[in-house]
Structures are given as C-alpha cells and as structure tokens.
Design a protein around this motif. Structure first.
Motif, PDB file in Angstrom:
ATOM      1  N   ALA A   1       1.623  -2.857  -6.534  1.00  0.00           N
ATOM      2  CA  ALA A   1       2.825  -2.232  -7.085  1.00  0.00           C
ATOM      3  C   ALA A   1       3.051  -2.608  -8.545  1.00  0.00           C
ATOM      4  O   ALA A   1       3.635  -1.840  -9.308  1.00  0.00           O
ATOM      5  N   VAL A   2       2.593  -3.794  -8.949  1.00  0.00           N
ATOM      6  CA  VAL A   2       2.708  -4.197 -10.352  1.00  0.00           C
ATOM      7  C   VAL A   2       1.890  -3.262 -11.241  1.00  0.00           C
ATOM      8  O   VAL A   2       2.310  -2.881 -12.334  1.00  0.00           O
ATOM      9  N   LEU A   3       0.698  -2.893 -10.768  1.00  0.00           N
ATOM     10  CA  LEU A   3      -0.146  -1.962 -11.513  1.00  0.00           C
ATOM     11  C   LEU A   3       0.468  -0.564 -11.541  1.00  0.00           C
ATOM     12  O   LEU A   3       0.350   0.158 -12.533  1.00  0.00           O
TER      13      LEU A   3
ATOM     14  N   ALA B   1       0.822  -1.205   0.000  1.00  0.00           N
ATOM     15  CA  ALA B   1       0.000   0.000   0.000  1.00  0.00           C
ATOM     16  C   ALA B   1       0.859   1.259   0.000  1.00  0.00           C
ATOM     17  O   ALA B   1       0.714   2.137  -0.864  1.00  0.00           O
ATOM     18  N   LEU B   2       1.763   1.364   0.971  1.00  0.00           N
ATOM     19  CA  LEU B   2       2.567   2.578   1.089  1.00  0.00           C
ATOM     20  C   LEU B   2       3.600   2.669  -0.031  1.00  0.00           C
ATOM     21  O   LEU B   2       3.834   3.747  -0.590  1.00  0.00           O
ATOM     22  N   GLY B   3       4.203   1.535  -0.389  1.00  0.00           N
ATOM     23  CA  GLY B   3       5.177   1.554  -1.478  1.00  0.00           C
ATOM     24  C   GLY B   3       4.551   1.983  -2.790  1.00  0.00           C
ATOM     25  O   GLY B   3       5.144   2.761  -3.555  1.00  0.00           O
TER      26      GLY B   3
ATOM     27  N   GLU C   1      -9.214  17.525  -6.203  1.00  0.00           N
ATOM     28  CA  GLU C   1      -9.377  17.568  -7.662  1.00  0.00           C
ATOM     29  C   GLU C   1      -9.395  16.163  -8.253  1.00  0.00           C
ATOM     30  O   GLU C   1     -10.232  15.836  -9.105  1.00  0.00           O
ATOM     31  N   LEU C   2      -8.451  15.327  -7.823  1.00  0.00           N
ATOM     32  CA  LEU C   2      -8.336  13.956  -8.324  1.00  0.00           C
ATOM     33  C   LEU C   2      -7.745  13.097  -7.216  1.00  0.00           C
ATOM     34  O   LEU C   2      -6.755  13.480  -6.591  1.00  0.00           O
ATOM     35  N   VAL C   3      -8.365  11.960  -6.969  1.00  0.00           N
ATOM     36  CA  VAL C   3      -7.869  11.034  -5.948  1.00  0.00           C
ATOM     37  C   VAL C   3      -7.522   9.703  -6.604  1.00  0.00           C
ATOM     38  O   VAL C   3      -8.324   9.135  -7.356  1.00  0.00           O
ATOM     39  N   LEU C   4      -6.329   9.215  -6.322  1.00  0.00           N
ATOM     40  CA  LEU C   4      -5.925   7.860  -6.687  1.00  0.00           C
ATOM     41  C   LEU C   4      -5.769   7.084  -5.390  1.00  0.00           C
ATOM     42  O   LEU C   4      -5.050   7.525  -4.490  1.00  0.00           O
ATOM     43  N   CYS C   5      -6.457   5.958  -5.263  1.00  0.00           N
ATOM     44  CA  CYS C   5      -6.275   5.170  -4.045  1.00  0.00           C
ATOM     45  C   CYS C   5      -5.679   3.814  -4.400  1.00  0.00           C
ATOM     46  O   CYS C   5      -6.023   3.202  -5.403  1.00  0.00           O
ATOM     47  N   PHE C   6      -4.749   3.381  -3.550  1.00  0.00           N
ATOM     48  CA  PHE C   6      -3.909   2.224  -3.832  1.00  0.00           C
ATOM     49  C   PHE C   6      -4.093   1.117  -2.803  1.00  0.00           C
ATOM     50  O   PHE C   6      -4.037   1.365  -1.597  1.00  0.00           O
TER      51      PHE C   6
END
Length: 366
Positions: A175-177, A70-72, A123-128
């Motif tokens: 992380a692959v994505l 998650a953090l990486g 404005e834009l959120v990316l969540c991992f």
C-alpha cells in the motif's frame, strides 16, 4: 512484514530484549521507504506511469486468498484509476472468490470481477502484493498474456517476474507503493482511498508494531487519518471482531499446540494445525483464522511459530512468524513458499507430521 525481537533465554542475542535492541540501533532511519531507490527504479516508475497514461482498460490483480494489503492496494489503485477515466477491473485468481469478512468494509468492491471475466489478453495488468507467480492462481496465464505486466510488491522473496517491476523490500506494505503511485498520478486522497491504503499499511505492519515500521510509515498514516477515516472502526473490524465459531476453532488449535524447545538451534518452535473438519463444524472460513498465527507466536519460549490450516482438498497452508533471529522466508522457500524475513508462508499437499518434519529440518540448527 517483520516481527519485533522480544525474547530472552536460551539462544538469546543482544537484540532479544527491548534494552538490547535499543543499544544497537543505527542512526535515524530513512524518512522514505523509497529513499534507497536507484536511478533505474526511478526510470521504472516513469515507464509505469506512462503505460497507465496511455491505457484505456486496466486489469488490477492481487494474490489469491487476499489479505488487507493485497485487496486494499488493488482497490485503492482501482478507485484512483477509475477517477482518471480508465476502465478498470479488480480480480484475484480464486474460484470461488471469497472476500474475508474482516475486509467487507473496504470501498470499491463493485470493481471486483470473477477471474473468468478478465480478458484472455488484457491490455495492461497491474498486480499487487504478489510475491510469486504461483500466487496469481487462475489468472496466471491471462496476466502473462498481457503486453505489459507490472508487478507492484514489497516482498524480498519476489523473484522479479513481469515486464515492469516496482518491487521495494524496504516498504512495510505494498500500500505504501500504491500511495506513491497515486502521488505520481496526481490523484488526491479521499476517504475511500485512505480507507483502502490504511487497511493495507495497518495489516502488514501488525497495526504499526512490527520492526519494518518507520517514521515515514507513521507520516503516511497521519496523512490518511487527516482525510477523516475512522481508524478505530477499521482496526476493530480487522482484529477485534470474529464469529463465536472462531473461538471454538481457536480453542481446538491451542489444545493441539506443540512446543519444541530444541528446534531452531535451541531457540524454540511452537506449532499447531487446524483440520478442515473443525472449520466446517463451526462454520469458519480459512480466511477468518489468519490471525491465529499472531496468538501462537506469543510464547516467550519460542522464536518461531507455525500454523497449518487444512483446505477441503487436503492442502495444508502454512503461516509462520519469527521474532528476529530466524529467516522464515528462507525456511518456507524450502517448502515451495516465501514471504518476508520474519513472516512467511507456503502451501503443500502432505500430511501434518511430514510437513512439520520438513519445516523443522529447514530451520537453522545454530
């Protein structure tokens, strides 16, 4: 993540031994975890890249109590987007935010801000690596207030929230994505990015030993190592370093371990729990004992392993693993959690006997 078959005995199947597993393996696996992607998935990639290209400010969120994947993943994306000129923030919905000591080496932590500093309407959120909305924690409302919420994840249990979804259960790590995202953004790998991505991939593949590891996973690891990162030091920090207090907590947890041979249809269950008092007594954080489940899952007699970790407020956080015959994601879903087929978790506010009883009842009986 997945776990390799490794058990013989009562209830064993033909894949419970190395020899049996090799005998039934299909032909060569796909060289890319994204190879199954449909035309619609490709279009979604294009939409996300376009969204990123037009955004000036981007908030990157990973799940509460972040692990290495998650953090990486979030930090790698944050460093890459900053290099492209975007204003970025990385955050997660805990208060206080605690970075596990095992992840203190990750580059890019200057990008991390408290959840309170994320705008109310980003404005834009990316969540991992966020498998469910509940894992957004304090950032749930802010994430959903954004005009565009992009979910980048590899959990099969992900219900598909957000406005844009890059969810690939075939990928061994989020992380692959992120590596694919960097390729599409034409951001070259450097040691900082490689350190973050390698940590994510190594963490969620169990240092490349779980069954979800593919030839493409090793190819990616090779590209990351080619940047000159010290994978030996990363691995030492992730798995081979702890406080002395951790050993005392581990000793108590193993002393409390219970083996139930009749559970899971005779496949066996081993479980234990860690009271918050032990953590407080020895100065150990919940994050530091995440690896306890990998110790408990070792007995050959048990297909399923469960560790319950108690928070100060009494919440029990369950981590469970299976060796290849039980879908623990489905079991954890019965307790409001989820995850991968052979590695999942949940959080509940009940006492230990009640939680173990519900977990045991949710296991398959045959």
């Amino acid at each position: 993540m997945t776990a390799e078959p490794a058990r013989t005995g009562q209830g064993a199947s033909s894949t419970d031994t190395v020899e049996g597993a090799l005998a039934v393996l299909p032909g060569p696996r796909s060289e890319s975890p994204l190879a199954h992607s449909s035309e619609g998935f490709e279009l979604e990639w294009q939409r996300v890249v376009a969204l990123i290209g037009s955004a000036s400010e981007i908030d990157l969120i990973c799940h509460i109590n972040p692990d290495g994947d998650a953090l990486g993943s979030a930090l790698a994306a944050g460093l890459a987007l900053r290099s492209l000129g975007h204003r970025v923030r990385v955050s997660f919905g805990d208060d206080p935010q605690v970075i596990p000591e095992s992840l203190a080496f990750l580059p890019g932590q200057e990008l991390i801000v408290p959840a309170a500093e994320v705008p109310d309407r980003p404005e834009l959120v990316l969540c991992f690596d966020v498998a469910a909305e509940s894992r957004l924690g304090l950032l749930h409302a802010k994430a959903f207030a954004a005009p565009a919420l992009v979910v980048i994840d590899h959990h099969a249990s992900n219900p598909g929230f957000g406005t844009h979804r890059l969810i690939d259960p075939g990928a061994p790590a989020t992380a692959v994505l992120v590596d694919e995202l960097l390729r599409r953004l034409q951001v070259p790998l450097d040691q900082a990015l490689a350190t973050c991505l390698y940590t994510g991939v190594a963490t969620d593949t169990g240092s490349f030993k779980y069954a979800g590891t593919t030839p493409a996973t090793h190819e990616l690891a090779g590209r990351l190592l080619a940047t000159g990162i010290r994978h030996d030091l990363i691995s030492r920090q992730l798995w081979d370093t702890s406080s002395f207090g951790y050993l005392k907590v581990l000793a108590g947890a193993l002393e409390r371990a219970v083996y139930e041979p009749e559970a899971a249809g005779g496949r066996g269950l081993v479980w234990t729990w860690v009271p918050y008092q032990d953590l407080a007594l020895f100065g150990v954080t919940v994050e530091e004992i995440e690896g306890l489940i990998d110790v408990l899952r070792r007995p050959a007699e048990a297909e399923v392993a469960l560790v319950l970790k108690q928070d100060p407020d009494g919440t029990l956080r369950g981590s469970c693993r299976a060796k290849g015959a039980v879908d623990v994601a489905a079991v954890c879903a019965e307790l409001g959690g989820g995850g991968h087929k052979f590695a999942a978790g949940f959080a509940v506010r009940e006492d230990v006997p009640a939680v173990v009883g519900r977990f045991r009842a949710a296991l398959p009986s045959c």
